[in-house]
Design an enzyme around this catalytic site. Structure first.
Site, PDB file in Angstrom:
ATOM      1  N   GLU A   1      94.294  20.380  33.606  1.00 56.65           N
ATOM      2  CA  GLU A   1      95.512  19.658  33.219  1.00 56.65           C
ATOM      3  C   GLU A   1      96.734  20.567  33.254  1.00 56.65           C
ATOM      4  O   GLU A   1      96.666  21.739  32.915  1.00 56.65           O
ATOM      5  CB  GLU A   1      95.362  19.095  31.800  1.00 56.65           C
TER       6      GLU A   1
ATOM      7  N   HIS B   1      95.065  15.487  33.989  1.00 59.37           N
ATOM      8  CA  HIS B   1      95.509  14.792  32.786  1.00 59.37           C
ATOM      9  C   HIS B   1      95.187  13.295  32.791  1.00 59.37           C
ATOM     10  O   HIS B   1      94.555  12.792  31.863  1.00 59.37           O
ATOM     11  CB  HIS B   1      97.015  15.007  32.621  1.00 59.37           C
TER      12      HIS B   1
ATOM     13  N   SER C   1      97.231  11.657  25.561  1.00 59.04           N
ATOM     14  CA  SER C   1      98.508  12.296  25.855  1.00 59.04           C
ATOM     15  C   SER C   1      99.441  12.165  24.644  1.00 59.04           C
ATOM     16  O   SER C   1      99.109  12.628  23.556  1.00 59.04           O
ATOM     17  CB  SER C   1      99.103  11.702  27.131  1.00 59.04           C
TER      18      SER C   1
END
Length: 278
Positions: free
Chosen positions: A219, A261, A161
């Protein structure tokens, strides 16, 4: 910088259970400690039990170490019995320190030290990646490798991320800081123009290091409306293509089917650990 935990996705407020520390692991010795290198960090180590190679162990640094070691399992470590892992976390009981990682993992933009208000998350600061990279490759690296034989030519960096975004920043600004880079679900969306300017300044690389990229096909940004998308993030896929064409990189891109995610942390480890051990 205090992380209140009052807003954000559920996983951002989750406590790190760190169950991998509950019992001995057959392949590695595990430890965790607090390192006071300016802002408090927690250092999570997995050191192979075997005899080290003459040049020392290869080592994989994992950003967001609290979360990374929360998802790490003995089965993951069994894949790489000769790889040392160093989780670089924060002195918090949560998986993520959102304010701290936003500051540390985002690139500077503009004169001076580059620290500025986060244009996306009100109340946070951004732009501290240069300072964090210096801390990571300086005192944090020294603390992780103290007393352990490590091969300096086989250091790798993994980030997820915002950590994946920082991994790209480190590769583009200091490609010799690590031998290999693994960028997982990088937050290209945060300021796509900025990371593209960083890439443009890097230009064509004479000897680009290996880059592994992994992202899920379900995601979406935290807090965004609507169902998860059906396919990997187009901005990330295009950025990888541009890195190949403009910087001469050869990213290994893996799309992880069915993963949202947060799930790409664990989903990436069976790819990233052997990649770092190679």
């Amino acid at each position: 910088m205090q992380d209140t935990g009052r807003v954000g996705p559920e996983h951002a407020r989750k406590a790190a259970e760190l169950r991998i520390f509950d019992n001995p692991v057959p392949t590695h010795f595990l430890s965790q400690t607090v390192v006071n290198t300016g802002p408090g960090h927690r250092l999570f180590l997995a050191v192979p039990r075997g005899t080290p190679p003459k040049k020392g162990w290869p080592i994989l640094y994992l950003l967001d170490g609290n979360a990374a070691f929360d998802f790490l399992t003995p089965d993951h470590l069994a894949l790489v019995p000769d790889l040392m892992l160093a989780g670089i976390g924060y002195d918090t009981d949560r998986q993520f320190a959102r304010e701290r990682r936003t500051l540390d993992f985002t690139a500077p933009d503009g004169p001076g030290d580059g620290i500025r208000p986060d244009p996306v998350h009100p109340g946070r600061m951004a732009g501290g990646a240069a300072q964090f990279l210096e801390r990571l490759t300086g005192p944090l690296r020294a603390a992780a490798e103290s007393g352990v034989p490590v091969d300096p030519a086989r250091r790798s960096l993994w980030g997820h991320s915002f950590g994946g975004l920082f991994t790209l920043y480190a590769l583009l600004t200091q490609p010799n800081s690590f031998a290999r880079f693994a960028s997982i679900s990088p937050s290209i969306w945060w300021d796509e123009g900025l990371i593209r300017r960083v890439a443009d300044r890097a230009g064509q690389m004479a000897a680009p290091p290996p880059l592994l990229v992994a992202l899920g096909d379900r995601e979406k940004r935290s807090g965004s409306d609507g169902p998860p998308p059906d396919g990997p993030a187009p901005a990330t896929m295009q950025f990888m293509a541009d890195l190949r064409d403009r910087q001469g990189l050869s990213p290994q891109v893996h799309v992880l089917p069915g993963l949202v995610h947060i799930e790409t942390i664990a989903g990436s480890l069976p790819l990233a650990l052997p990649f770092a051990a190679a």
